[in-house]
Structure formats: structure tokens, C-alpha cells
Enzyme design. Structure first.
Site, PDB file in Angstrom:
ATOM      1  N   GLU A  15      51.411 -27.045 105.842  1.00 27.25           N
ATOM      2  CA  GLU A  15      52.072 -25.472 105.747  1.00 27.25           C
ATOM      3  C   GLU A  15      51.014 -24.540 106.437  1.00 27.25           C
ATOM      4  O   GLU A  15      50.039 -24.033 105.789  1.00 27.25           O
ATOM      5  CB  GLU A  15      52.452 -25.194 104.232  1.00 27.25           C
ATOM      6  CG  GLU A  15      53.323 -26.243 103.561  1.00 27.25           C
ATOM      7  CD  GLU A  15      53.122 -26.189 101.934  1.00 27.25           C
ATOM      8  OE1 GLU A  15      52.531 -24.862 101.429  1.00 27.25           O
ATOM      9  OE2 GLU A  15      53.499 -26.941 101.191  1.00 27.25           O
TER      10      GLU A  15
ATOM     11  N   ASP B 205      50.201 -16.671  94.973  1.00 24.36           N
ATOM     12  CA  ASP B 205      48.915 -16.689  95.227  1.00 24.36           C
ATOM     13  C   ASP B 205      47.677 -16.289  94.333  1.00 24.36           C
ATOM     14  O   ASP B 205      47.996 -15.182  94.053  1.00 24.36           O
ATOM     15  CB  ASP B 205      48.632 -16.349  96.804  1.00 24.36           C
ATOM     16  CG  ASP B 205      49.574 -17.029  97.871  1.00 24.36           C
ATOM     17  OD1 ASP B 205      49.917 -18.272  97.550  1.00 24.36           O
ATOM     18  OD2 ASP B 205      50.277 -16.522  98.509  1.00 24.36           O
TER      19      ASP B 205
END
Length: 274
Positions: free
Chosen positions: A53, A64
Site C-alpha cells: 500500500e 495514523d
């Protein structure tokens, strides 16, 4: 196109036929530089990743944790653009023949234009997109364009997702289902836990798609544990941390390749999903 969803499907099916989970690596584009990021993706494949990815760096990455935020900040300060993300996909896929996805928040795609983004991602040989913050009920336009270009649409499910919601999400997705192993942001953790296994079980009840687990896996032991019940093991922060901790780019690339090899051995130690 050789890089479309068919390649992703074939790769995940081949891992299953070997009786193991697939290893899926995550690396942000433009980190530490655009060229360095391309080499990092190649290094992950060289070490044994089945799928990579490529993250599209974003200024407000809600999913994140601090490690990936740091890398995104470096990439953004370096001036990374969507064109650089697409170049990363193109060159990494062309060099390896392996499936490369883009993981991105919705806002940059929306601004760039869905029709343009899907056409250019397919032209680059991309296999599809992971869209962690795009609600399924608002995804019809994206899915229409993605399907037109043979791109997969991977949605994220979480332990908080109710069974009916899981069924709605998995019915709309393609490629695989990204099961977030726990509530919270990305990052390495001491243990991945039983919550992930239960989420995989509930998700499998709704779909034939492979279910791949991410958020928290950082070493071969954890990879083996998750490989015992998931179709794929997704690792991001641990790769990025190796790059951040390296004294220079060459050492960082070597560290990525080394970690991929360790994790690839780990997923082969796992018994494979039953």
C-alpha cells in the site's frame, strides 16, 4: 492492465493456496524522498511482501499514529504531489509486477477529481484504493469510476462495527476487507489481541472477500499470530520506523528489506486461516 484488481485477487488467492496469509506492507509516497519512497516499495517486495500500500501523505491523517505522521510531514515538506504518488505506483509496479494499492484519505481524491484520479491510477498499474474515511453510503460515485477502470475499493472495518454495518461495508468493497485490529490510530503495539480475531470472524460471516488485519503488527511473532486467523497481515508503522531510525537512505532500504523478510517468514509460520 496488469496492475488492476485481478492481480490483487490472484496474489491473495495464491497465498491462500500456499496455506498462508499474505504480507501487505504500507509505505508513504515521498518518504524520505520521492525516489527513496519508490526504492522503499521495491525493497519491501524484494524482502517478501506480497502487496504494498502506497500512502498518499495528508496534512490531517486521522487514522495514523505519530510514526506515519512524521513520515507524512517529511514528504509534505518535500513537496510531494499526487503525481508523485502515481509515479511511485507506476514505477514500483513496473519494476516488480506486483500489486500496488494507494491508501488515501478522501479529501485529496475529492479535490483532484474522482474521474481523473481513478483513470490515472489505473493507467499507472494500480490495483485499487484503500479509503479509510470514505463512508460506504457516500461511496457510489467513487465505486462506479473505480469499477470502470478495474480498480479495487478496500473499506476499513473496526471492532466497533455492528454486524449489519459489516455486511453493508463488505458488500460494497472489493479486493479485500481491511480489519482494523483495535480502536485508535496506527502504530506498533506489544500485542494485537483477541479483538482482532473476533472482528475477522464476524467479518468473514458477511463476505467471501479476504479479510486482512492491520494496526499494530510490528514483528514476526505478531505476524505469525495474526496469520493464524487472517487472510493477510498489514504492516505499516514498523516499516516507517525502520526508515526513520536508519542513519541514511541506503541503510533504511536495507532495514525495510530485512523487516519484510522477517515478517514474510512470520506469516509462513502462522497456521493460515482455517
Amino acid at each position: 492492465m496488469s496492475g488492476t484488481i485481478e492481480l490483487l485477487d490472484e496474489t491473495l488467492a495464491a497465498a491462500k493456496a500456499e496455506g498462508r496469509s499474505a504480507l501487505i506492507a504500507y509505505l508513504p509516497a515521498g518518504f524520505p524522498t520521492v525516489d527513496g519512497g519508490i526504492e522503499a516499495v521495491k525493497a519491501a517486495f524484494a524482502g517478501g511482501a506480497d502487496v504494498v500500500e502506497v500512502g498518499l501523505p495528508h496534512s490531517d491523517p486521522v487514522l495514523d499514529g505519530p510514526v506515519i505522521q512524521t513520515a507524512d510531514d517529511i514528504a509534505l515538506r518535500g513537496g510531494v504531489r499526487i503525481a508523485d504518488v502515481l509515479r511511485t505506483v507506476r514505477e514500483a509496479h513496473a519494476a516488480t509486477g506486483k500489486p500496488v494499492l494507494v491508501m488515501t484519505y478522501w479529501n485529496p481524491v475529492d479535490r483532484y477529481g474522482v474521474a481523473r484520479f481513478t483513470a490515472e491510477l489505473a493507467e499507472a498499474g494500480g490495483a485499487g484504493c484503500i479509503l479509510p474515511d470514505l463512508p460506504v453510503q457516500e461511496s457510489a460515485n467513487w465505486r462506479e469510476h473505480a469499477a470502470k477502470h478495474g480498480l479495487g475499493t478496500v473499506f476499513v472495518v473496526a471492532p466497533s462495527s455492528r454486524d449489519a454495518r459489516l455486511a453493508t461495508i463488505t458488500a460494497a468493497g472489493s479486493g479485500f476487507v481491511y480489519a482494523a485490529s483495535l480502536m485508535g490510530v496506527t502504530g506498533t503495539r506489544a500485542s494485537v489481541g483477541a479483538e482482532a480475531q473476533e472482528l475477522v470472524r464476524r467479518t468473514r460471516a458477511t463476505t467471501e472477500l479476504p479479510v486482512c488485519v492491520g494496526l499494530g503488527v510490528s514483528n514476526a511473532e505478531q505476524a505469525a499470530e495474526v496469520a493464524g486467523f487472517a487472510d493477510g497481515v498489514i504492516v505499516g508503522s514498523a516499516f516507517v520506523k525502520r526508515m526513520l531510525d536508519a542513519p541514511d537512505e541506503a541503510a533504511g532500504l536495507a532495514a525495510v528489506r530485512e523487516l519484510a523478510a522477517e515478517l514474510a517468514a512470520g506469516v509462513r509460520r502462522g497456521t493460515g486461516p482455517g
